[in-house]
Motif scaffolding. Structure first.
Motif, PDB file in Angstrom:
ATOM      1  N   TYR A   1       0.834  -1.205   0.000  1.00 32.49           N
ATOM      2  CA  TYR A   1       0.000   0.000   0.000  1.00 32.49           C
ATOM      3  C   TYR A   1       0.863   1.246   0.000  1.00 32.49           C
ATOM      4  O   TYR A   1       1.987   1.246   0.509  1.00 32.49           O
ATOM      5  CB  TYR A   1      -0.855   0.070   1.276  1.00 32.49           C
TER       6      TYR A   1
ATOM      7  N   ASP B   1      -5.725   7.346   5.941  1.00 33.54           N
ATOM      8  CA  ASP B   1      -5.410   6.197   5.077  1.00 33.54           C
ATOM      9  C   ASP B   1      -4.893   5.023   5.925  1.00 33.54           C
ATOM     10  O   ASP B   1      -5.264   3.870   5.701  1.00 33.54           O
ATOM     11  CB  ASP B   1      -4.353   6.568   4.035  1.00 33.54           C
TER      12      ASP B   1
ATOM     13  N   ASN C   1     -11.014  -6.256   9.276  1.00 31.97           N
ATOM     14  CA  ASN C   1     -12.133  -6.884   8.551  1.00 31.97           C
ATOM     15  C   ASN C   1     -11.721  -7.824   7.421  1.00 31.97           C
ATOM     16  O   ASN C   1     -12.580  -8.445   6.800  1.00 31.97           O
ATOM     17  CB  ASN C   1     -13.053  -5.794   7.976  1.00 31.97           C
TER      18      ASN C   1
ATOM     19  N   VAL D   1      -7.789  -2.758   0.853  1.00 28.55           N
ATOM     20  CA  VAL D   1      -8.223  -1.411   0.449  1.00 28.55           C
ATOM     21  C   VAL D   1      -7.700  -1.161  -0.969  1.00 28.55           C
ATOM     22  O   VAL D   1      -6.549  -0.744  -1.155  1.00 28.55           O
ATOM     23  CB  VAL D   1      -7.683  -0.348   1.439  1.00 28.55           C
ATOM     24  N   GLU D   2      -8.546  -1.425  -1.932  1.00 29.06           N
ATOM     25  CA  GLU D   2      -8.096  -1.406  -3.337  1.00 29.06           C
ATOM     26  C   GLU D   2      -7.529  -0.050  -3.749  1.00 29.06           C
ATOM     27  O   GLU D   2      -6.531   0.010  -4.458  1.00 29.06           O
ATOM     28  CB  GLU D   2      -9.253  -1.798  -4.275  1.00 29.06           C
TER      29      GLU D   2
ATOM     30  N   ASP E   1      -8.407  -0.723   9.730  1.00 28.93           N
ATOM     31  CA  ASP E   1      -9.806  -1.134   9.949  1.00 28.93           C
ATOM     32  C   ASP E   1     -10.281  -2.136   8.900  1.00 28.93           C
ATOM     33  O   ASP E   1     -10.949  -3.114   9.221  1.00 28.93           O
ATOM     34  CB  ASP E   1     -10.736   0.091   9.929  1.00 28.93           C
ATOM     35  N   GLU E   2      -9.956  -1.879   7.651  1.00 29.14           N
ATOM     36  CA  GLU E   2     -10.471  -2.737   6.585  1.00 29.14           C
ATOM     37  C   GLU E   2      -9.610  -3.976   6.378  1.00 29.14           C
ATOM     38  O   GLU E   2     -10.097  -5.092   6.467  1.00 29.14           O
ATOM     39  CB  GLU E   2     -10.579  -1.932   5.274  1.00 29.14           C
ATOM     40  N   HIS E   3      -8.341  -3.780   6.094  1.00 26.77           N
ATOM     41  CA  HIS E   3      -7.491  -4.939   5.772  1.00 26.77           C
ATOM     42  C   HIS E   3      -7.233  -5.806   7.012  1.00 26.77           C
ATOM     43  O   HIS E   3      -7.487  -7.016   6.994  1.00 26.77           O
ATOM     44  CB  HIS E   3      -6.153  -4.454   5.188  1.00 26.77           C
TER      45      HIS E   3
ATOM     46  N   GLU F   1      -7.766   3.456   7.678  1.00 31.64           N
ATOM     47  CA  GLU F   1      -8.583   2.649   6.767  1.00 31.64           C
ATOM     48  C   GLU F   1      -7.913   1.294   6.496  1.00 31.64           C
ATOM     49  O   GLU F   1      -8.584   0.259   6.459  1.00 31.64           O
ATOM     50  CB  GLU F   1      -8.809   3.416   5.458  1.00 31.64           C
TER      51      GLU F   1
ATOM     52  N   ARG G   1     -10.567  -7.066   4.502  1.00 32.20           N
ATOM     53  CA  ARG G   1     -10.928  -6.574   3.162  1.00 32.20           C
ATOM     54  C   ARG G   1      -9.847  -5.613   2.671  1.00 32.20           C
ATOM     55  O   ARG G   1      -9.727  -4.498   3.198  1.00 32.20           O
ATOM     56  CB  ARG G   1     -12.263  -5.809   3.217  1.00 32.20           C
TER      57      ARG G   1
END
Ligand code: FES
Length: 103
Positions: free
Chosen positions: A76, A83, A94, A98-99, A89-91, A86, A96
């Motif tokens: 990333y 950022d 969760n 972050v594309e 929290d996401e990667h 995010e 997921r």
């Protein structure tokens, strides 16, 4: 599973002004400390959890500042603390990626 569920490396390399771009001239040290604090606050730090490490140059300087997360080997870039939040929290929380911040 590995010793850490997620092992995150922040490039903190700094070159002199006028040289090629380097991650620490884009605030990497501050962001690494921010990530460390946030992982601690979320009680995710340590074996079986998350480790936030410093690294030297990862040789993707022009795409930086860069981090890489193992074992997925997801790369990333980032601009600011939101950022980093995010990505955590996401990667990390969760699962997921972050594309929009991938390189
Ligand atoms: S200075 Fe960060 S990847 Fe090279």
């Amino acid at each position: 599973m590995g010793y850490y569920k997620h092992h995150v490396f922040f490039c903190l390399n700094e070159r002199p002004e006028g040289d090629r771009q380097s991650c620490n001239r884009c605030g990497a040290s501050e962001m690494q400390l921010h990530a460390k604090d946030r992982i601690k606050a979320l009680k995710l730090a340590g074996p079986g959890g998350v480790r936030i490490n410093k690294s030297g140059c990862l040789d993707r300087c022009e795409e930086g500042p860069v981090i890489v997360i193992y074992p997925e080997e997801t790369w990333y870039t980032y601009v600011d603390k939101s950022d980093i939040d995010e990505i955590i929290d996401e990667h990390i929380v969760n699962g997921r990626p972050v594309e929009r911040l991938k390189i």
